[in-house]
Design an enzyme around this catalytic site. Structure first.
Site, short mmCIF file in Angstrom:
data_model
loop_
_atom_site.label_atom_id
_atom_site.label_comp_id
_atom_site.label_asym_id
_atom_site.label_seq_id
_atom_site.Cartn_x
_atom_site.Cartn_y
_atom_site.Cartn_z
N ASP A 226 0.43 -1.21 0.23
CA ASP A 226 -0.06 0.48 -0.16
C ASP A 226 0.67 1.25 0.12
O ASP A 226 1.35 1.33 0.35
CB ASP A 226 -1.17 0.11 1.40
CG ASP A 226 -1.58 1.15 1.69
OD1 ASP A 226 -2.98 0.51 0.58
OD2 ASP A 226 -1.97 2.07 2.27
N GLU A 275 14.49 -15.11 -0.55
CA GLU A 275 14.95 -15.93 1.17
C GLU A 275 13.92 -17.42 0.56
O GLU A 275 14.35 -18.49 1.35
CB GLU A 275 15.09 -15.70 2.15
CG GLU A 275 16.52 -15.09 2.67
CD GLU A 275 16.62 -14.51 3.63
OE1 GLU A 275 15.76 -15.07 4.65
OE2 GLU A 275 16.96 -13.43 3.71
#
Ligand code: NOJ
Length: 584
Positions: A226, A275
């Site tokens: 956002d 990751e």
């Protein structure tokens, strides 16, 4: 009018920077669920996570690849959940963390990915940090995590600078000190209940890295970020020197938006996303002055996608659409990112209603996020016809597409909501955004003859009232009706999966067409595909080099064999405001 479509491309979009790497998000169709309004599992009139989970098979059958959920975190709901009090909790009105876990697992079992909303620009004034900052007073360590400043004027009675809130009024609110006297001001680009974080503070960075991991550990496939362009503010928080600043949004540089410093934040987040196994993604909600500036968020070491608001704001106009399509493909291609396409979301008037109004009714058009809101119902039939054609156009373009819940039902905006039921905070701050966002947030009609149309199990009222006329728009009413908008979406999404020419890819080959008509070709594994769109108010006849119709957005006269001098040609009549998918 008849026009022969030669195979010669007239122009092509920019070549691929890296076409070899094809991940799920490069051509995904992502469906936005607005949790308040999708499905109410417990009958309290408010949508919730168990409601969403129960309806996931509907989304699988619709044929989308992923679901993006607007915020469902602990929140006082001053801005429908975009004011987060606790980033690691589900608000009780939506369920709890077990429900979130259940939703993600169920989605994955159905082969759907789940993207959650992350709100890093601001929190709620009920967030623990902000409450503590108020209690601790000026000079306290917690205040440094926000933008607190003394006011201007002899008694500090004027805001620290001239910035205006996106929701109207000053972007600053004065606090009261613990001893009851008027104190410092704090910055909020949106509502006063949404204090902006200070992203110069390392604790803010640490906190959001931890929040990312929290939701990634829970199994979510990524984040819609956002106000991704808002985190970093220009040093010294300089005045803008202009009133009516909202008219500049999205078209002019602003000291609180799209500062170069934001990119380093996303580089760090990308490392975290990478990751985790399974292609987790970041999607920027970034209102930038140009598409090229939006592309910067998508460099290979930053985020994966950004919403294409310029496309969303483009009126039903062939030349304008072609321009924005070419520009988007070129800008995103330059950084190796997929273009994205979107027609509606929870902040704008639904496109069925936008397209049923004259485009002049939208002040500011593409450039301003807040001005894509209308109070006029317009011509419903015209709007729906154009909306259906716009969908086939959008789903034929290279890249990824976003659908907003209910558009597959052809829902119009509810433009006549009584003011007393409205909840959009911008509605109550008259000088700001137009404030009519509630009209696109009315709960979905699923089944039955009267409200709440299966939105909840009981017959109780929904948080926003649904129109008495929505029975015929329900999922139940449209299912199995080949003329329905729902079946059009289902057919289009099924074809999109099936046809190698659709989905990812970088270019479209534009074909010569009369004014007001768009036609482009895409190819895949030896199969040719044409998308033909008549944006005018009268039928046109195009001659295609053979092949057969796949899908049309409105009832179509049959294709006829071509004139004798065109052995291979077939004349195709395209009705007004209609798109056709054609296989060659
Ligand atoms: C963008 C969101 O889409 C909108 O609904 C919200 O009001 C603002 N950001 C503030 O968070």
């Amino acid at each position: 009018m008849s026009q022969h479509l030669s195979d010669a491309p007239r122009s092509a979009a920019a070549p691929a920077a890296d076409a070899g790497h094809r991940d799920w998000w490069r051509d995904a169709v992502i469906y936005q669920v607005y949790p308040r309004s999708f499905a109410d599992g417990n009958g309290d009139g408010m949508g919730d996570l168990p409601g969403v989970t129960a309806r996931l098979p509907y989304l699988r059958d619709l044929g989308v690849d992923a679901v993006w959920l607007s915020p469902f975190y602990a929140s006082p709901q001053a801005d429908a959940g975009y004011d987060v009090a606790d980033y690691r909790e589900v608000d009780p009105m939506f369920g709890d963390l077990n429900d979130a876990d259940d939703l993600v697992r169920t989605a994955h079992a159905l082969n759907l990915r789940v993207i959650v909303d992350l709100v890093p620009n601001h929190c709620s004034d009920q967030h623990e940090w902000f409450k503590q900052a108020l209690r601790d007073g000026p000079g306290s360590a917690l205040r440094e995590r926000f933008h607190f400043r003394p006011g201007k004027g002899a008694g500090g009675e004027l805001p620290p600078n001239d910035w205006e809130s996106i929701f109207g009024g000053p972007a600053w609110t004065r606090t009261t000190d613990p001893d009851g006297t008027p104190g410092e001001w704090y910055l909020h680009l949106f509502a006063p209940e949404q204090p902006d974080f200070n992203w110069d503070h390392p604790a803010v960075h640490d906190e959001f890295r931890s929040v990312l991991r929290f939701w990634l550990d829970l199994g979510t496939d990524g984040f819609r970020i956002d106000v991704a362009h808002g985190l970093v503010k220009a040093a010294g928080l300089p005045d803008i020197g202009h009133s009516e600043q909202l008219s500049l949004l999205g078209s002019a540089p602003m000291p609180y938006f799209d500062q170069d410093g934001v990119h380093e934040i996303y580089r760090g987040w990308r490392r975290i996303l990478d990751e985790y196994p399974g292609d987790r993604i970041g999607v920027a909600e970034a209102w930038t002055p140009t598409i090229e500036r939006a592309a910067l968020y998508l460099r290979p070491d930053e985020l994966h996608q950004a919403f294409n608001f310029e496309y969303l704001g483009t009126p039903w106009d062939a030349a304008a659409l072609r321009r924005v399509i070419d520009k988007s493909l070129a800008a995103m291609g330059a950084v190796g990112a997929p273009a994205t396409w979107v027609l509606s979301n929870h902040d704008v008037t639904r496109h069925t209603t936008r397209f049923g109004n004259p485009s002049s009714a939208l002040p500011g058009g593409a450039s301003t996020g807040g001005s894509l809101q209308l109070r006029e119902a317009g011509d419903r039939e015209l709007g729906l016809r154009r909306a259906r054609a716009a969908t086939l156009l959008m789903l034929a373009l290279p890249g990824s597409a976003y659908l907003y819940q209910g558009e597959e039902l052809g829902l119009p905006d509810v433009t006549d909501l009584p003011d007393e039921v409205r909840q959009d905070p911008s509605f109550f701050r008259a000088a700001g955004q137009d404030g009519f966002r509630d009209g696109c947030r009315v709960p979905i009609p699923w089944s039955g003859a009267e409200p709440p149309y299966g939105f909840g199990p009981a017959g109780g009222p929904s948080w926003l009232p649904q129109p008495a006329t929505w029975a015929e728009l329900s999922v139940e009413a449209q299912t199995g009706d080949p003329a329905s908008t729902l079946e059009l979406y289902r057919a289009a999404l099924a074809l999109r999966r099936e046809l190698p020419a659709l989905g990812a890819g970088r270019s479209v080959q534009w074909l010569d067409t009369p004014e007001g008509v768009l036609a482009f070709r895409r190819d895949g594994d030896g199969d040719g595909f044409l998308c033909l769109v008549n944006l005018t108010a009268t039928p046109v006849v195009l001659t295609v080099p053979g092949g057969r119709p796949l899908l049309a957005s409105s009832a179509q006269p049959p294709a006829t064999a071509g004139p004798s001098d065109q052995v291979d040609g077939i004349d195709v009549t395209i009705a007004a405001d209609t798109a056709i998918w054609w296989a060659i």
